[in-house]
Scaffold this motif. Structure first.
Motif, short mmCIF file in Angstrom:
data_model
loop_
_atom_site.label_atom_id
_atom_site.label_comp_id
_atom_site.label_asym_id
_atom_site.label_seq_id
_atom_site.Cartn_x
_atom_site.Cartn_y
_atom_site.Cartn_z
N ARG A 1 11.66 2.36 -25.73
CA ARG A 1 12.81 3.08 -25.41
C ARG A 1 13.71 2.04 -24.63
N GLY A 2 13.23 1.18 -23.76
CA GLY A 2 13.98 0.08 -23.29
C GLY A 2 14.70 -0.80 -24.21
N TYR B 1 15.64 0.47 -27.37
CA TYR B 1 16.68 1.12 -27.91
C TYR B 1 17.79 1.32 -27.07
N GLU B 2 17.75 1.36 -25.91
CA GLU B 2 18.87 1.50 -24.94
C GLU B 2 19.56 0.30 -24.74
N GLU B 3 19.00 -0.73 -24.57
CA GLU B 3 19.64 -2.15 -24.77
C GLU B 3 20.47 -2.09 -26.01
N ALA C 1 21.58 0.28 -27.79
CA ALA C 1 22.73 1.21 -27.70
C ALA C 1 23.83 0.78 -26.89
N ARG C 2 23.47 -0.12 -25.65
CA ARG C 2 24.64 -0.62 -25.19
C ARG C 2 25.57 -1.72 -25.77
N THR D 1 23.65 -0.01 -34.00
CA THR D 1 22.61 0.24 -33.08
C THR D 1 21.18 0.02 -33.73
N TYR E 1 16.44 9.51 -31.06
CA TYR E 1 16.92 9.15 -29.71
C TYR E 1 18.23 9.54 -29.16
N SER E 2 19.19 9.98 -30.12
CA SER E 2 20.48 10.29 -30.00
C SER E 2 20.55 11.72 -29.61
#
Length: 203
Positions: free
Chosen positions: A70-71, A73-75, A77-78, A83, A201-202
């Motif tokens: 998940r980390g 993915y969040e990176e 997405a930023r 993505t 994840y969205s």
């Protein structure tokens, strides 16, 4: 360092693809595990189930637990860009995966162990963190210790037939690799539809 330590053949059979390196289990039993495994593939899956399966496949392929995935993915997405492709690039440029792609490990698990035991140098310094992000221009080399050299040479013999990737410049005689550029999606050839993971994840 947290890692998956459960059954591997069973996971590969569940998804119908070898996720942990060569496996004879899929040849012998090319159906999901369990007493209803032969009939399990006939049941129609929901969109959520398909997307979850894609995420799990990618997670198991790179040997990452849920929180760390998940980390990533969040990176991704930023960052600016697509993505899903950025997520694949972050996973592909992990040090353990780069060592695997260079042919210094015959599986990602073997490459990870090589890194964790301090056998790998990045730009002349020992790096024992498998998730270390390799950047273009970084030089990855097997350490000078006899044990490191012997282990890596054994792995190189096992991976001689493995195809080389364009984004890495590898000198197998020196046990050295240089990352020439960030891999593109076409270089990675993912076994998943990463867009479904992004949509999962969205939600």
């Amino acid at each position: 360092m947290a890692r998956y330590t459960g059954p591997r053949a069973k996971i590969s059979r569940r998804f119908g693809v070898s996720l942990f390196g060569p496996s004879k289990a899929l040849d012998r039993r090319n159906f999901p595990p369990g007493q209803h495994g032969v009939r399990a593939g006939r049941k129609k899956k929901s969109e959520y189930s398909v997307a979850l399966g894609e995420k799990q496949k990618l997670r198991f392929q790179y040997g990452i637990l849920e929180k760390q995935f998940r980390g990533y993915y969040e990176e991704a997405a930023r960052r600016r860009g697509v993505t899903g492709e950025i997520l694949l690039q972050l996973l592909e440029t992990r040090l353990d995966n780069v060592v695997f792609r260079a042919g210094f490990g015959n599986t990602r698990q073997a490459a990870r162990q090589l890194v964790n035991h301090g056998h790998v140098l990045v730009n002349g310094r020992t790096v024992d963190i498998a998730s270390f992000q390799v950047k273009p221009g970084d030089v990855i080399k097997v350490g000078p210790r006899p044990s490191s050299q012997q282990l890596a040479l054994r792995m190189v013999d096992l991976t001689q037939a493995a195809p080389q990737v364009d984004w890495l410049s590898v000198d197998r005689d020196k046990l050295e690799a240089t990352m020439a550029r960030v891999p593109e999606r076409s270089d990675i050839e993912p076994i998943v539809n990463e867009q479904l993971i992004v949509e999962l994840y969205s939600r």
